[in-house]
Scaffold this active site. Structure first.
Site, PDB file in Angstrom:
ATOM      1  CE1 TYR A 290       4.487  -8.734 -12.795  1.00  0.00           C
ATOM      2  CE2 TYR A 290       3.723  -8.583 -15.068  1.00  0.00           C
ATOM      3  CZ  TYR A 290       3.591  -8.256 -13.726  1.00  0.00           C
ATOM      4  OH  TYR A 290       2.550  -7.454 -13.323  1.00  0.00           O
TER       5      TYR A 290
ATOM      6  CB  THR B  57       2.895   2.343 -10.740  1.00  0.00           C
ATOM      7  OG1 THR B  57       3.381   1.147 -11.362  1.00  0.00           O
ATOM      8  CG2 THR B  57       1.389   2.365 -10.808  1.00  0.00           C
TER       9      THR B  57
ATOM     10  CB  ALA C  25      -0.942  -0.010   1.208  1.00  0.00           C
TER      11      ALA C  25
ATOM     12  N   PRO D 193      -5.030  -5.478 -14.715  1.00  0.00           N
ATOM     13  CG  PRO D 193      -4.195  -3.836 -13.280  1.00  0.00           C
ATOM     14  CD  PRO D 193      -4.482  -5.294 -13.374  1.00  0.00           C
TER      15      PRO D 193
END
Ligand code: 8X3
Length: 256
Positions: free
Chosen positions: A156, A191, A13, A186
């Protein structure tokens, strides 16, 4: 369905989708249990969450790769934090972009330990309480990469394919309970994802999003909150989402 007073536990978070999700649930007046490795960053997210309306915020320093730490930290939570209503299994990362037969084994292990094993450890620690209380929703962060692999990203992509299957399996195992299980999957989201993948190489990371509009962390957070806001009898199994500049793991609309 509002999240006012509901306890929402979000892993990873401190930044990106995890931080945006914390702020989106804060806006709804949720009680937030936030976990990440980087406590300094997590504290900033917690402050912002309080400003945005979170009922109360509790932070724990947690590396989901450490099985015992996950079990101990969650067992040691104050009683008022143990009754988790929504678990967002967000902690995850990519490391390296190499041909699989030449990849760095440490990179593979970090991805597998975080994206698969970490998600399992947290799930194992939280879901029995949900079943016992007869309330809960698990939201797993998957990826377009879990549906279609791309060159040099095999490991990944494999971890995210695993998340998709774990999501499916968990939903089957919870049939007969009111617990819901959703994966939000997504494509490109701007990010620190690429910065982490390239071990801090900013120039290389910037190229990933060059000439296209990716999703924002807020787009994904909004979708997570939406899935969690359906009536109690509605289970959204999975949501595959991209920006309009992306069709799948391999096809993009780049302007330059
Ligand atoms: C992130 C999607 O395509 O950047 O999970 O790997 S991608």
């Amino acid at each position: 369905m509002t999240h006012k007073g509901k306890t929402v536990f979000i892993t990873g978070a401190s930044a990106g989708i995890g931080a945006a999700t914390a702020l989106a649930f804060a806006h709804e007046g949720a009680r937030l249990l936030l976990a990440a490795r980087r406590m300094d960053k997590l504290v900033d997210v917690a402050d912002e969450a309080r400003n945005r309306g979170a009922a109360v915020v509790h932070c724990i320093s947690l590396d989901v790769r450490h099985r015992e730490a996950v079990a101990n930290e969650l067992a040691a939570l104050p009683k008022e934090w143990k009754a988790i209503d929504v678990l967002v299994n967000n902690a995850g990362l990519s490391r390296g972009l190499d041909k699989l037969y030449l990849g760095k084994i440490e990179d593979w292990e970090e991805m597998i330990d975080t994206n698969i094993k970490g998600l399992l450890y947290v799930t194992r620690a939280v879901v029995p309480g949900m079943v016992e209380r007869g309330v809960g929703h698990v939201i797993n962060l998957g990826s377009t990469a879990g549906h279609l692999a791309y060159p040099n990203g095999g490991v990944y992509c494999g971890t995210k394919a695993a998340v998709h299957m774990l999501n499916d399996g968990l939903r089957q195992d919870l049939l007969g309970t009111p617990i819901r299980v959703t994966s939000v999957e997504p494509g490109m989201v701007e990010t620190d994802f690429s910065l982490v993948r390239f071990h801090g190489d900013e120039e290389r990371a910037a190229k990933v999003y060059k000439g296209l509009t990716p999703l924002t962390p807020e787009d994904v957070a909004d979708t997570i909150v939406w899935a969690a806001s359906r009536p109690a009898h509605v289970n959204i199994a999975s949501i595959l989402m991209t920006s309009v500049d992306q069709a799948n793991s391999l096809q993009f609309n780049r302007q330059s």
